[in-house]
Design a protein around this motif. Structure first.
Motif, PDB file in Angstrom:
ATOM      1  N   TYR A 238       0.833  -1.192   0.000  1.00 14.80           N
ATOM      2  CA  TYR A 238       0.000   0.000   0.000  1.00 14.80           C
ATOM      3  C   TYR A 238       0.875   1.253   0.000  1.00 14.80           C
ATOM      4  O   TYR A 238       2.056   1.212   0.326  1.00 14.80           O
ATOM      5  CB  TYR A 238      -0.951   0.027   1.199  1.00 14.80           C
TER       6      TYR A 238
ATOM      7  N   ARG B  23       0.396   5.487   1.316  1.00 14.20           N
ATOM      8  CA  ARG B  23      -0.472   6.301   2.162  1.00 14.20           C
ATOM      9  C   ARG B  23       0.056   7.725   2.191  1.00 14.20           C
ATOM     10  O   ARG B  23       1.178   7.974   2.621  1.00 14.20           O
ATOM     11  CB  ARG B  23      -0.532   5.726   3.566  1.00 14.20           C
TER      12      ARG B  23
ATOM     13  N   ASP C 122      -4.054  11.597   4.308  1.00 11.93           N
ATOM     14  CA  ASP C 122      -5.155  10.654   4.102  1.00 11.93           C
ATOM     15  C   ASP C 122      -5.331   9.754   5.318  1.00 11.93           C
ATOM     16  O   ASP C 122      -4.363   9.369   5.971  1.00 11.93           O
ATOM     17  CB  ASP C 122      -4.907   9.789   2.863  1.00 11.93           C
TER      18      ASP C 122
ATOM     19  N   GLU D  46      -6.985   6.788   4.926  1.00  9.48           N
ATOM     20  CA  GLU D  46      -7.008   5.437   4.370  1.00  9.48           C
ATOM     21  C   GLU D  46      -5.862   5.263   3.372  1.00  9.48           C
ATOM     22  O   GLU D  46      -5.566   6.181   2.590  1.00  9.48           O
ATOM     23  CB  GLU D  46      -8.340   5.160   3.659  1.00  9.48           C
ATOM     24  N   PRO D  47      -5.248   4.079   3.346  1.00  6.94           N
ATOM     25  CA  PRO D  47      -4.187   3.835   2.378  1.00  6.94           C
ATOM     26  C   PRO D  47      -4.757   3.514   0.993  1.00  6.94           C
ATOM     27  O   PRO D  47      -5.921   3.180   0.844  1.00  6.94           O
ATOM     28  CB  PRO D  47      -3.475   2.599   2.939  1.00  6.94           C
TER      29      PRO D  47
END
Length: 128
Positions: free
Chosen positions: A114, A116, A120, A122-123
């Motif tokens: 992922y 990020r 943010d 959320e990733p």
């Protein structure tokens, strides 16, 4: 100044990955101090800026933990494993360009990690 983006990635590389790719990854992880071991590959990542040289070691205090990228060879299955945890100011989309370059050498498919962005919650999941 810009914001930081974290990259977390874990893949097995193809068994026939060229030594130039391995040497480039080692250089990017700061295993080689000079560029004598490295001829930058013919990919946009290595042309947009010189920041590719240290991106796999980059870190800041904006994400927990620290940079910890590793490349390990497994002689039983004759493959390299690449594990990356780093964060950097992704000014010229170096992370996306890195992923575009390395996915061609990845034996692993599906979910691989992922990214990020600092602001943010959320990733962004990464799939090959």
């Amino acid at each position: 100044m810009g914001m930081y983006t974290e990259l977390v990635l874990s893949i097995e590389l193809n068994e026939d990955v060229p030594s130039e790719v391995i040497n480039t990854l080692k250089f990017m992880m700061n295993r080689y101090r000079d560029e004598d071991h490295v001829t930058p590959p013919d990919h946009k990542l290595f042309k947009v800026s010189n920041r590719w040289r240290y991106m796999l070691n980059s870190w800041s205090y904006y994400f927990d933990g620290f940079s910890n990228s590793a490349l390990q060879y497994d002689s039983i299955i004759n493959s390299y494993f690449l594990v990356i945890k780093c964060n950097l100011k992704n000014y010229e989309n170096e992370i996306e360009l890195f992923l575009d370059w390395i996915k061609g050498y990845s034996k692993t498919s599906g979910f691989v990690g992922y990214s990020r962005y600092e602001e943010d919650t959320e990733p962004t999941l990464i799939y090959f």
